[in-house]
Enzyme design. Structure first.
Site, mmCIF file in Angstrom:
data_model
loop_
_atom_site.group_PDB
_atom_site.id
_atom_site.type_symbol
_atom_site.label_atom_id
_atom_site.label_comp_id
_atom_site.label_asym_id
_atom_site.label_seq_id
_atom_site.Cartn_x
_atom_site.Cartn_y
_atom_site.Cartn_z
ATOM 1 N N SER A 237 116.073 -6.863 20.187
ATOM 2 C CA SER A 237 115.967 -7.862 21.239
ATOM 3 C C SER A 237 116.652 -9.154 20.800
ATOM 4 O O SER A 237 117.810 -9.140 20.380
ATOM 5 C CB SER A 237 114.487 -8.077 21.588
ATOM 6 O OG SER A 237 114.320 -8.842 22.747
ATOM 7 N N ASP A 304 117.283 -0.232 30.014
ATOM 8 C CA ASP A 304 116.842 -1.539 29.539
ATOM 9 C C ASP A 304 117.762 -2.619 30.105
ATOM 10 O O ASP A 304 118.992 -2.473 30.092
ATOM 11 C CB ASP A 304 116.881 -1.544 28.003
ATOM 12 C CG ASP A 304 116.378 -2.827 27.386
ATOM 13 O OD1 ASP A 304 115.753 -3.634 28.114
ATOM 14 O OD2 ASP A 304 116.596 -3.032 26.183
ATOM 15 N N HIS A 361 112.372 -1.383 26.929
ATOM 16 C CA HIS A 361 112.887 -2.309 25.919
ATOM 17 C C HIS A 361 112.222 -2.128 24.554
ATOM 18 O O HIS A 361 112.729 -2.612 23.546
ATOM 19 C CB HIS A 361 112.672 -3.747 26.408
ATOM 20 C CG HIS A 361 113.291 -4.799 25.553
ATOM 21 N ND1 HIS A 361 114.644 -4.871 25.319
ATOM 22 C CD2 HIS A 361 112.738 -5.834 24.854
ATOM 23 C CE1 HIS A 361 114.905 -5.899 24.538
ATOM 24 N NE2 HIS A 361 113.764 -6.495 24.231
#
Length: 457
Positions: A237, A304, A361
């Site tokens: 991320s 995602d 995610h």
């Protein structure tokens, strides 16, 4: 019932659809596995060594989440739960052969409010200006060094813990990196601020994340001078954006260049294993990373949303991106760097349909998908025997048939222990480590020698 379903799903496959086992020792092919040839012929079918290495480095990134105190009711919120000397032991990773050499911190006094975790508890002992961001580690077990074929230096960056709202904090504004004299190389301003900002009044943020990581890498490289080294950077991320940004910085500062003052003797390879990372910079940034020889493998889930931002209007898929950057200086042009490994969670028979974007995610879900991936048109089948329960550590993604509760990962009794008089209390933790006293010296040497190497080479 759950065990029966799990067994049937794992056994019901055609061996011909599995990617073959690579019987060559990792020590002989580690450069190839680290991207020397941009992972050509290693992704489809998936090379067995590469699968294991992706999972191994992904677990090092996951360790940042598993050890981070994000409970706002804790006076230690924003810190690492464990001392560096016990970090891998506490996480069940003591046998990995790595030693943690330092923690990394960043100041929260920047415009990414939804990323940082702060304590709401009275009498907090943690800095109001800092968050723990990750760590640097080096392979020290000699058996592991021989297995790897080199001494590996790892930088792992923490990503977002509980939500995706930080995406909305991104201003989509590019700014010059200024790590070299070329203002056309630009980076998203929020990532840049997170990496370079510092707070002089805070012991943990007196040095920026940039200064911390460059200083530590210089110290390690000099300590193991003459050895075969690699630098591997990982993150998930927002942590993936820091992984790429720091890799670029390390290469731009020539920190991976070993020379005798007249000629280059060795170039330490830099590899990034990026998990569901956003775009970081413009096309010039991408091109410069390629010039510097940085190898980036981006592991993404096609469902995602994070890897699609920033740069929704102009990105690497836009035919005229180079023109709009060069001719009209378009300010919202972004480009991904490296090779993409695209996974699809709908291929896994273990995962349920969900509209929760956090599931697509989730890092543990990505590692599950890597474990079962054999190639674009090959059937999903787990081969590394990672426990599927790990998927639900911090989300609700497994089918209910498997009997694994969602969001099950937490400290026993939330860290509370019973004292000698029978009362339940939250024990005091040892004072969190700050920075080695030689940090300023090593960072000054990085800048000094970077300038010298620019003149030489």
């Amino acid at each position: 019932m759950a065990a029966t379903l799990s067994s049937s799903l794992e056994i019901d496959h055609d061996q011909d659809e599995l990617s073959p086992e690579d019987h060559r020792p990792l020590s002989q092919i580690w450069r190839e596995i680290s991207g020397e040839n941009n992972w050509q012929n290693l992704l489809d079918p998936m090379n067995s060594h590469l699968r294991r290495e992706i999972i191994r480095y992904g677990e090092m990134a996951q360790a940042c989440y598993d050890s981070f105190d994000f409970d706002p009711n804790s006076k230690y919120c924003g810190t690492c739960k464990y001392q560096g000397s016990h970090f891998f032991e506490k996480l069940g990773m003591a046998g990995r052969g790595y030693t943690l050499t330092r923690f990394l911190y960043a100041t929260s006094n920047i415009n990414l409010p939804n990323f940082f975790q702060k304590s709401s508890a009275a009498g907090s002992v943690w800095s109001p200006h800092a968050n723990w961001m990750g760590y640097v580690a080096v392979s020290t077990d000699e058996d592991e060094v021989r297995r790897l074929g080199r001494r590996d230096v790892v930088v792992a960056w923490r990503g977002t813990v509980t939500y995706l709202e930080w995406i909305h904090d991104l201003k989509d504004i590019l700014r010059p990196a200024h790590f070299r004299n070329d203002p056309s190389i630009k980076i998203e301003s929020g990532f840049f601020d997170l990496y370079t900002s510092k707070e002089k009044t805070c012991n943990y943020c007196a040095f920026s994340a940039r200064e911390q990581v460059l200083a530590e890498l210089r110290r390690i490289i000099h300590r193991y001078s003459g050895e075969n080294l690699s630098i591997t950077i990982t993150g998930h991320s927002l942590g993936a954006s820091l992984a790429l940004l720091s890799a670029y910085d390390i290469a731009e500062m020539k920190l991976n260049i070993v020379d005798d003052g007249q000629e280059i003797l060795n170039k330490i390879p830099i590899t990034v294993f990026s998990f569901s990372g956003p775009r970081v910079g413009n096309l010039k940034f991408k091109e410069r990373c390629e010039e510097l020889g940085i190898k980036v493998l981006r592991i993404v889930n096609v469902h995602d949303k994070v890897p699609t931002v920033p740069g929704i209007i102009a990105n690497e898929k836009f035919q005229y991106q180079k023109y709009i950057e060069d001719a009209i200086s378009f300010p919202w042009s972004y480009a991904h760097v490296g090779v993409e490994l695209a996974l699809d969670h709908k291929r896994s028979p273990f995962l349920k349909k969900t509209s929760d974007l956090r599931c697509a995610h989730n890092l543990e879900a990505h590692l599950h998908l890597v474990d079962g991936y054999h190639g674009k048109d090959r059937r999903f089948c787990l081969v590394e025997e990672r426990d599927i329960a790990l998927v639900n550590k911090c989300c609700d993604f497994l089918k209910s048939d498997f009997g694994v509760p969602p969001n099950w990962w937490q400290d026993e009794h939330k860290g509370m222990v019973r004292s000698g008089d029978g009362r339940w209390v939250l024990p005091e933790r040892p004072r969190v480590e700050t920075h080695p006293p030689d940090t300023a010296h090593h960072f000054e040497q990085v800048i000094k020698y970077a300038r010298a190497k620019l003149e030489l080479f």
